[in-house]
Write a protein that holds these residues in place. Structure first.
Motif, PDB file in Angstrom:
ATOM      1  N   ASN A   1      -1.968  38.252 -32.722  1.00 39.86           N
ATOM      2  CA  ASN A   1      -1.151  36.589 -33.552  1.00 39.86           C
ATOM      3  C   ASN A   1      -1.847  35.567 -33.856  1.00 39.86           C
ATOM      4  OD1 ASN A   1       0.957  35.148 -32.960  1.00 39.86           O
ATOM      5  ND2 ASN A   1       0.492  33.920 -31.159  1.00 39.86           N
ATOM      6  N   LEU A   2      -2.424  36.549 -34.926  1.00 38.86           N
ATOM      7  CA  LEU A   2      -3.662  35.746 -35.251  1.00 38.86           C
ATOM      8  C   LEU A   2      -2.227  35.324 -37.358  1.00 38.86           C
ATOM      9  CD1 LEU A   2      -6.167  37.756 -37.288  1.00 38.86           C
ATOM     10  CD2 LEU A   2      -6.458  36.285 -35.168  1.00 38.86           C
ATOM     11  N   ALA A   3      -1.664  35.743 -37.204  1.00 37.67           N
ATOM     12  CA  ALA A   3       0.029  35.356 -38.679  1.00 37.67           C
ATOM     13  C   ALA A   3       0.058  33.936 -37.736  1.00 37.67           C
ATOM     14  CB  ALA A   3       0.967  36.396 -38.665  1.00 37.67           C
TER      15      ALA A   3
ATOM     16  N   SER B   1     -14.340  31.985 -29.470  1.00 39.82           N
ATOM     17  CA  SER B   1     -13.348  32.583 -29.053  1.00 39.82           C
ATOM     18  C   SER B   1     -11.578  32.264 -29.257  1.00 39.82           C
ATOM     19  CB  SER B   1     -12.804  33.871 -29.048  1.00 39.82           C
ATOM     20  OG  SER B   1     -12.739  33.971 -26.914  1.00 39.82           O
ATOM     21  N   SER B   2     -12.037  30.433 -28.526  1.00 38.79           N
ATOM     22  CA  SER B   2     -10.438  29.768 -28.572  1.00 38.79           C
ATOM     23  C   SER B   2     -10.877  28.172 -29.203  1.00 38.79           C
ATOM     24  CB  SER B   2      -9.920  29.294 -26.913  1.00 38.79           C
ATOM     25  OG  SER B   2      -9.555  30.837 -26.420  1.00 38.79           O
ATOM     26  N   LEU B   3      -9.529  28.146 -29.625  1.00 36.55           N
ATOM     27  CA  LEU B   3      -9.964  26.565 -30.954  1.00 36.55           C
ATOM     28  C   LEU B   3      -8.734  26.042 -30.098  1.00 36.55           C
ATOM     29  CD1 LEU B   3     -11.643  26.302 -34.134  1.00 36.55           C
ATOM     30  CD2 LEU B   3      -9.140  25.035 -33.618  1.00 36.55           C
TER      31      LEU B   3
ATOM     32  N   HIS C   1      -2.269  32.696 -30.049  1.00 42.96           N
ATOM     33  CA  HIS C   1      -3.098  33.494 -29.110  1.00 42.96           C
ATOM     34  C   HIS C   1      -4.266  34.313 -30.380  1.00 42.96           C
ATOM     35  CE1 HIS C   1      -1.383  37.054 -28.423  1.00 42.96           C
ATOM     36  NE2 HIS C   1      -0.307  37.156 -28.274  1.00 42.96           N
ATOM     37  N   THR C   2      -5.275  34.253 -30.012  1.00 45.59           N
ATOM     38  CA  THR C   2      -6.630  35.173 -31.092  1.00 45.59           C
ATOM     39  C   THR C   2      -6.865  36.330 -30.941  1.00 45.59           C
ATOM     40  OG1 THR C   2      -7.645  34.233 -29.529  1.00 45.59           O
ATOM     41  CG2 THR C   2      -7.835  32.565 -31.537  1.00 45.59           C
ATOM     42  N   ASP C   3      -5.822  36.592 -29.898  1.00 54.55           N
ATOM     43  CA  ASP C   3      -6.971  38.521 -29.112  1.00 54.55           C
ATOM     44  C   ASP C   3      -5.898  39.204 -29.355  1.00 54.55           C
ATOM     45  OD1 ASP C   3      -5.254  37.194 -26.778  1.00 54.55           O
ATOM     46  OD2 ASP C   3      -5.935  38.348 -25.725  1.00 54.55           O
ATOM     47  N   SER C   4      -6.095  40.758 -29.681  1.00 49.65           N
ATOM     48  CA  SER C   4      -5.135  41.389 -30.669  1.00 49.65           C
ATOM     49  C   SER C   4      -5.606  42.164 -29.169  1.00 49.65           C
ATOM     50  CB  SER C   4      -5.133  41.911 -31.835  1.00 49.65           C
ATOM     51  OG  SER C   4      -4.618  40.713 -32.714  1.00 49.65           O
TER      52      SER C   4
ATOM     53  N   ALA D   1     -13.568  35.984 -32.062  1.00 53.40           N
ATOM     54  CA  ALA D   1     -14.258  35.021 -32.806  1.00 53.40           C
ATOM     55  C   ALA D   1     -14.209  34.955 -33.671  1.00 53.40           C
ATOM     56  CB  ALA D   1     -15.627  34.906 -31.879  1.00 53.40           C
ATOM     57  N   HIS D   2     -14.296  36.064 -35.027  1.00 57.29           N
ATOM     58  CA  HIS D   2     -13.998  35.890 -36.477  1.00 57.29           C
ATOM     59  C   HIS D   2     -13.081  34.902 -36.376  1.00 57.29           C
ATOM     60  CE1 HIS D   2     -17.175  39.950 -35.522  1.00 57.29           C
ATOM     61  NE2 HIS D   2     -16.906  39.062 -36.891  1.00 57.29           N
ATOM     62  N   ALA D   3     -11.740  35.174 -36.103  1.00 58.94           N
ATOM     63  CA  ALA D   3     -10.534  34.343 -36.617  1.00 58.94           C
ATOM     64  C   ALA D   3     -11.339  32.800 -35.682  1.00 58.94           C
ATOM     65  CB  ALA D   3      -9.378  34.740 -34.910  1.00 58.94           C
ATOM     66  N   VAL D   4     -11.610  32.596 -35.197  1.00 58.96           N
ATOM     67  CA  VAL D   4     -12.074  31.179 -35.091  1.00 58.96           C
ATOM     68  C   VAL D   4     -13.450  30.495 -35.336  1.00 58.96           C
ATOM     69  CG1 VAL D   4     -12.898  29.795 -33.276  1.00 58.96           C
ATOM     70  CG2 VAL D   4     -11.479  30.793 -32.110  1.00 58.96           C
ATOM     71  N   ALA D   5     -14.012  31.353 -36.215  1.00 64.94           N
ATOM     72  CA  ALA D   5     -14.305  31.093 -37.258  1.00 64.94           C
ATOM     73  C   ALA D   5     -13.943  30.619 -38.483  1.00 64.94           C
ATOM     74  CB  ALA D   5     -16.129  32.371 -37.520  1.00 64.94           C
ATOM     75  N   LYS D   6     -13.708  31.418 -38.972  1.00 65.33           N
ATOM     76  CA  LYS D   6     -12.497  31.425 -39.642  1.00 65.33           C
ATOM     77  C   LYS D   6     -12.138  29.832 -40.292  1.00 65.33           C
ATOM     78  CE  LYS D   6     -13.597  34.613 -42.611  1.00 65.33           C
ATOM     79  NZ  LYS D   6     -15.020  34.472 -43.673  1.00 65.33           N
ATOM     80  N   VAL D   7     -11.106  29.610 -39.119  1.00 67.58           N
ATOM     81  CA  VAL D   7     -10.079  28.899 -38.874  1.00 67.58           C
ATOM     82  C   VAL D   7     -11.815  27.457 -38.762  1.00 67.58           C
ATOM     83  CG1 VAL D   7      -8.884  27.268 -37.423  1.00 67.58           C
ATOM     84  CG2 VAL D   7      -7.974  29.837 -37.605  1.00 67.58           C
ATOM     85  N   SER D   8     -12.093  27.517 -38.030  1.00 66.18           N
ATOM     86  CA  SER D   8     -12.936  26.138 -37.628  1.00 66.18           C
ATOM     87  C   SER D   8     -13.593  25.687 -39.488  1.00 66.18           C
ATOM     88  CB  SER D   8     -14.428  26.380 -36.882  1.00 66.18           C
ATOM     89  OG  SER D   8     -14.358  27.233 -36.498  1.00 66.18           O
ATOM     90  N   ASP D   9     -13.908  27.175 -40.462  1.00 65.73           N
ATOM     91  CA  ASP D   9     -14.207  26.822 -42.042  1.00 65.73           C
ATOM     92  C   ASP D   9     -13.169  25.939 -42.471  1.00 65.73           C
ATOM     93  OD1 ASP D   9     -16.816  27.996 -41.374  1.00 65.73           O
ATOM     94  OD2 ASP D   9     -16.674  30.150 -42.437  1.00 65.73           O
ATOM     95  N   SER D  10     -12.649  26.911 -42.841  1.00 65.75           N
ATOM     96  CA  SER D  10     -11.151  26.469 -43.308  1.00 65.75           C
ATOM     97  C   SER D  10     -10.535  24.519 -42.766  1.00 65.75           C
ATOM     98  CB  SER D  10      -9.873  26.786 -43.179  1.00 65.75           C
ATOM     99  OG  SER D  10      -8.539  26.251 -43.681  1.00 65.75           O
ATOM    100  N   LEU D  11     -10.902  23.746 -41.352  1.00 65.72           N
ATOM    101  CA  LEU D  11     -10.776  22.744 -41.086  1.00 65.72           C
ATOM    102  C   LEU D  11     -11.305  22.098 -41.571  1.00 65.72           C
ATOM    103  CD1 LEU D  11      -9.419  23.718 -37.148  1.00 65.72           C
ATOM    104  CD2 LEU D  11      -8.090  22.477 -39.012  1.00 65.72           C
TER     105      LEU D  11
END
Ligand code: CO
Length: 430
Positions: free
Chosen positions: A235-237, A61-63, A84-87, A22-32
């Motif tokens: 798979n955040l990279a 947690s998905s985008l 995928h966003t999860d680890s 969910a944090h990754a999706v929030a960061k991606v949202s800000d960037s977009l």
């Protein structure tokens, strides 16, 4: 941020500030948003026109993000990148508190397949979200506590004499609960701290969802600076590479789509995993009609981007003798006869050209017949949609460790290759 160094610094920040999906999706949202993409909501009508950039999230947690193609005809299809966003990791159980022997421990549940031994003796933190009730709405508020809060302790060698010679056997129920502190430390204090940090009145918090993570930041290492070191590279990279490729792309005749799914590490059959309705419904809405969707899908192409196994020098014999991807050797195309990966000769030829047009060369991975092969969101996504695709990813070592390792030069190569893919007008003979 076109230079490789800029992308790498941005990746390090992304890895370190994304302790959960969910944090990754929030960061991606800000960037977009900063790149001019518009947030849309599954509950609303979308009025997107050719050339528009958009993104939509499901369950935080998905985008899915994209840019609509300028070609009005369905024959241009979609150029899709999936990741995928999860680890794998450890999640705090409800009512987790366990007191005894002068200490408080937290009950945890194993998520996916982490290398459990790597979670011992690290100074762990917790992140997640608070569920807050506002009138009749339940909303999520993310928190990240940072700092050393708890620790899964190894026993001393005198308690477990054969640890080094016979292996460190772990009973996940018995051995994993981390020590949170002395007898006064309580889970409710952790939730209170989370509410405090998130600026939420603690009395409004109904429940908390907490995951453990290693707060040591991702970094570049090795004497020659060739190693990328950090948690959640798988798979955040590849999520980061997909986002940067989309942001850097010009609009093209084909619609460009990236889908970042949660739940890959637990089989994808969830509300917002690759085996959900999420991607198909988004594509249907941007296609406009069912007929248009079906025609578009038949000329679409998917790159399923996920970490690939680089050869570990101490275990080189675990690889096929000819297919031994190395760190910093370029993106890896994954092939499997049993179709655990979706790559065909045609789609492999296509993506090899994407990598080469970006100025890099690719490597190949195929499993030994006497070893089990992993899989990705590729087969699910491709078979649900009826879209041909290729499985690819950057080479890495220590996959699923709490701290993984990849090569620094491969990241820019993957961004370049995905950009070639998103802008490509190529077709594969159906
Ligand atoms: Co993965």
């Amino acid at each position: 941020m076109n230079d490789e160094k800029g992308y790498l610094d941005d990746l390090l920040r992304f890895l370190s500030s994304s302790p959960t999906a969910a944090h990754a999706v929030a960061k991606v949202s800000d960037s977009l948003l900063a790149a001019g993409f518009r947030r849309v909501d599954e509950r609303e009508a979308w009025d997107l026109v050719p050339g528009d950039g958009f993104f939509v999230t499901r369950s935080a947690s998905s985008l899915i993000a994209g840019r609509l193609g300028t070609g009005r005809e369905e024959k241009h299809g979609f150029r899709i990148v999936g990741a995928h966003t999860d680890s794998p990791g450890l999640r705090v159980k409800p009512q987790p508190q366990r007191r005894g022997e002068g200490l408080t421990r937290l009950g945890v549940e194993v998520y996916g397949s982490p290398i459990l031994a790597t979670w011992f003796d690290r100074d762990l933190s917790a992140a997640g979200y608070l569920v807050v009730r506002e009138d009749d709405r339940y909303i999520r508020i993310l928190f990240d506590l940072g700092g050393p809060l708890c620790r899964i302790a190894t026993p001393a060698l005198h308690i477990h004499r054969e640890m080094n010679t016979k292996g460190f056997k772990i009973n996940p129920e018995k051995h994993l609960p981390p020590i949170l502190g002395g007898p006064e430390a309580g889970y409710e204090d952790l939730v209170e701290m989370a509410a405090d940090r998130a600026g939420v009145d603690g009395s409004r918090v109904v429940l908390a969802h907490a995951e453990l993570y290693d707060p040591q930041p991702a970094t570049v290492g090795g004497l020659d600076g060739s190693l990328l070191l950090g948690g959640r590279i798988d798979n955040l990279a590849m999520c980061h590479a997909a986002v940067k490729a989309l942001e850097a792309s010009e609009s093209a005749t084909s619609s460009q789509i990236i889908c970042l799914f949660d739940s890959e590490e637990v089989g994808s059959r969830t509300l917002n995993g690759a085996d959900s309705t999420f991607l198909q419904t988004v594509l249907e809405r941007i296609a406009g009609s069912r007929e248009s969707l079906l025609r578009s899908l038949s000329s679409s192409l998917l790159v399923s981007a996920d970490g690939a196994h680089a050869v570990h020098p101490a275990y080189a014999d675990k690889h096929d003798p000819q297919s031994r991807p190395v760190l910093n050797g370029g993106p890896v195309i994954k092939i499997n006869a049993k179709q655990r990966y979706i790559s065909s000769a045609s789609t492999t030829a296509y993506f090899k050209d994407c990598v080469e047009r970006a100025g890099f060369s690719c490597q190949y991975f195929v499993s030994r017949n006497d070893l089990r092969c992993g899989t990705t969101i590729g087969p699910l996504t491709a078979s649900r949609l009826g879209v041909p695709g290729v499985d690819a990813g950057n080479p890495m070592i220590s996959m699923h460790s709490i701290r993984e390792m990849a090569g620094t030069s491969d990241h820019g190569a993957m961004i370049g290759a995905l950009r070639e893919h998103l802008g490509s007008g190529a077709t594969i003979e159906p």
